[in-house]
Scaffold this active site. Structure first.
Site, short mmCIF file in Angstrom:
data_model
loop_
_atom_site.label_atom_id
_atom_site.label_comp_id
_atom_site.label_asym_id
_atom_site.label_seq_id
_atom_site.Cartn_x
_atom_site.Cartn_y
_atom_site.Cartn_z
N ASP A 286 0.91 -1.22 -0.02
CA ASP A 286 -0.16 -0.07 0.07
C ASP A 286 0.92 1.34 0.08
O ASP A 286 2.07 1.14 0.12
CB ASP A 286 -0.92 -0.08 0.96
CG ASP A 286 -0.30 -0.20 2.54
OD1 ASP A 286 0.92 -0.22 2.54
OD2 ASP A 286 -1.17 -0.23 3.70
N ASN B 295 -7.52 -0.19 13.74
CA ASN B 295 -8.81 -0.40 13.37
C ASN B 295 -9.33 -1.51 12.89
O ASN B 295 -10.51 -1.86 12.33
CB ASN B 295 -9.28 0.78 12.57
CG ASN B 295 -8.60 1.10 11.14
OD1 ASN B 295 -7.90 0.24 10.88
ND2 ASN B 295 -9.03 1.90 10.35
N HIS C 91 -7.55 -2.68 10.02
CA HIS C 91 -7.33 -2.68 8.48
C HIS C 91 -6.26 -3.65 8.29
O HIS C 91 -5.24 -4.06 8.91
CB HIS C 91 -7.19 -1.13 7.95
CG HIS C 91 -5.75 -0.55 8.42
ND1 HIS C 91 -5.72 0.78 8.23
CD2 HIS C 91 -4.71 -0.99 8.99
CE1 HIS C 91 -4.45 1.18 8.51
NE2 HIS C 91 -4.08 0.02 9.10
N GLU D 31 -9.79 -0.64 4.57
CA GLU D 31 -10.25 0.07 5.83
C GLU D 31 -11.64 -0.69 6.33
O GLU D 31 -12.12 -1.40 5.43
CB GLU D 31 -10.53 1.57 5.63
CG GLU D 31 -9.25 2.28 5.27
CD GLU D 31 -8.36 2.53 6.54
OE1 GLU D 31 -8.20 1.76 7.33
OE2 GLU D 31 -8.13 3.82 6.59
C1 GLP Z 1 -0.40 1.07 8.29
C2 GLP Z 1 -0.34 0.62 6.92
C3 GLP Z 1 -0.37 -0.85 6.72
C4 GLP Z 1 0.36 -1.54 8.24
C5 GLP Z 1 -0.68 -1.25 9.32
C6 GLP Z 1 -0.29 -1.41 10.67
O1 GLP Z 1 -1.49 2.22 8.10
N1 GLP Z 1 -1.19 0.95 5.89
O2 GLP Z 1 0.50 -1.42 5.85
O3 GLP Z 1 0.40 -2.92 8.14
O4 GLP Z 1 -1.30 0.25 9.21
O5 GLP Z 1 0.87 -0.65 10.96
P1 GLP Z 1 1.57 -1.05 12.40
O6 GLP Z 1 2.34 -2.13 12.20
O7 GLP Z 1 2.53 0.49 12.44
O8 GLP Z 1 0.62 -1.00 13.57
#
Ligand code: GLP
Length: 238
Positions: free
Chosen positions: A65, A134, A136, A141
């Protein structure tokens, strides 16, 4: 569905890297999430490569992403995080990597090119995903569409506020581009990671709640080959 609960973040990183290493085969298409959670695992993978236990450069890579409007120079962009944490230290040849260009004015083209990259390699072989606050997955989302392929999405308020931890300042990000969950679901093997007490409530919903687009991580409960890798803090409410 397998669940692995580790004592702490270091063990989570070590065991996740060991699991990933099983799937790094020549010409497998790998999709790694950016974000903070896999950073320790990337270090482990690079260390394994320097001990000549694996060859990370033989696989193909698809970036999961990107924040629309951010490019490789921007602190916190997925491409910058991945280049510094993984593609660079692992010496992955450029031609083996396809990522979304968040600066391209034509996001439809970015989606088409990523879909083509994935389909011409026979789909994603292995994906390692981070569970967001959340629920995602990438930028799938809550309420994520069933649309196949890749798409852009209006970012959820939680994602917008959590995003400041990557940028080191407030940036008015509103949109993300992502590989859609349907394409991720088609991967032969899926690993979902989460770390820390802050993730415990959403980890519980992802594993124990109904499988629903409202919590995108929960959609993977029924995948044939899925492992949830959690540290003790993230698993505390299971
Ligand atoms: C982010 C990214 C994802 C990531 C997720 C969790 O917003 N879009 O690619 O895996 O949220 O992030 P984190 O590992 O920093 O909690």
């Amino acid at each position: 569905m397998e669940t692995v609960i580790t004592a702490d973040y270091d063990e989570l990183s070590r065991l996740s890297a060991k699991k990933v290493a099983e799937y790094i085969k020549p010409d497998t298409l790998i999709c790694f999430a950016a974000g903070d959670t896999p950073l320790g695992m990337f270090k482990e993978l690079v260390a394994m490569q320097s001990r000549k236990e694996i060859d990370l450069s033989a696989a193909w890579y698809a970036g999961l992403d990107e924040w629309v409007g951010l490019g490789p120079q921007d602190e916190g962009s997925c491409i910058k995080v991945m280049t510094e944490a993984f593609y660079g230290p692992a010496r992955i040849p450029k031609e083996r990597i396809r990522v979304f260009d968040g600066l391209d004015p034509d996001m439809d083209r970015q989606c088409r090119e990523m879909e083509c990259w994935i389909s011409s390699r026979g789909g994603i072989g292995f994906t390692l995903l981070g569970i967001g606050m959340n629920g995602h997955i990438g930028f799938n989302e809550p309420g994520t569409p069933e649309t196949p392929g890749c798409f852009t999405v209006a970012l959820d308020d939680t994602t917008k506020s959590v995003s400041q931890k990557y940028f080191g300042k407030v940036l008015p990000v509103t949109t993300g581009i992502t590989i859609g969950w349907q394409s991720l679901y088609e991967a032969r093997t899926v690993v979902l990671m989460a770390s820390g007490a802050g993730k415990a409530p959403i980890v519980r919903e992802s594993l124990k709640g109904p499988s629903s687009v409202d919590v995108p991580a929960s959609l993977f409960q029924k995948h044939d080959d899925v492992t949830f890798m959690l540290d003790k803090a993230a698993a505390a409410l299971l």
